[in-house]
Design a protein around this motif. Sequence first.
Motif, short mmCIF file in Angstrom:
data_model
loop_
_atom_site.label_atom_id
_atom_site.label_comp_id
_atom_site.label_asym_id
_atom_site.label_seq_id
_atom_site.Cartn_x
_atom_site.Cartn_y
_atom_site.Cartn_z
N ALA A 1 -28.62 24.34 28.92
CA ALA A 1 -28.88 25.59 28.19
C ALA A 1 -30.20 25.51 27.42
CB ALA A 1 -27.72 25.90 27.25
N LEU A 2 -30.45 24.39 26.76
CA LEU A 2 -31.70 24.23 26.02
C LEU A 2 -32.90 24.21 26.95
CD1 LEU A 2 -30.58 21.63 23.35
CD2 LEU A 2 -31.09 24.05 22.98
N SER B 1 -33.15 25.70 29.66
CA SER B 1 -33.29 27.05 30.20
C SER B 1 -33.70 28.06 29.12
CB SER B 1 -31.97 27.51 30.82
OG SER B 1 -31.60 26.63 31.86
N GLY B 2 -33.96 27.56 27.91
CA GLY B 2 -34.38 28.44 26.84
C GLY B 2 -33.24 29.27 26.25
N ARG B 3 -32.02 28.80 26.39
CA ARG B 3 -30.86 29.56 25.91
C ARG B 3 -30.20 28.90 24.71
NH1 ARG B 3 -28.91 33.72 29.06
NH2 ARG B 3 -28.05 34.21 27.01
N LYS B 4 -30.94 28.78 23.63
CA LYS B 4 -30.38 28.22 22.40
C LYS B 4 -29.19 29.05 21.92
CE LYS B 4 -34.41 25.90 20.57
NZ LYS B 4 -35.25 25.63 19.42
N ASP B 5 -29.23 30.35 22.22
CA ASP B 5 -28.13 31.22 21.83
C ASP B 5 -26.81 30.76 22.44
OD1 ASP B 5 -29.32 32.06 24.35
OD2 ASP B 5 -28.08 33.87 24.25
N LYS B 6 -26.85 30.27 23.67
CA LYS B 6 -25.64 29.77 24.34
C LYS B 6 -25.13 28.49 23.70
CE LYS B 6 -24.87 32.94 27.28
NZ LYS B 6 -23.64 33.73 27.14
#
Length: 96
Positions: free
Chosen positions: A20-21, A23-28
């Motif tokens: 997730a990190l 992939s730029g998805r800190k929100d996840k």
Amino acid sequence: MLEALSKLEGSVLRCYIVHALQSGRKDKVVEFFGINGNDLLLKSSSDWTPWFAIPYLKNPSLDPQFRVYFSKEWYEALRLSLRNFFSEIFNVTHIL
């Protein structure tokens, strides 16, 4: 067997966070800890505590505590462990 499964589960969860990190998805990652944080802390005591900071680190892949989880070698070792685990399970399970 149960201990091996528990370790694999923890590694798969860490893999999810790392992916997730990357992939730029800190929100996840924040969402993941919001949903699973209490269970992780209850299951493994302090093992997960440092991980709660990872979405707020500027470059977690450079942090000495997390660097190994961002390596291709760690990912490949996890993949092999999962493959071996499932192979073992399927070898002892008889399909009728």
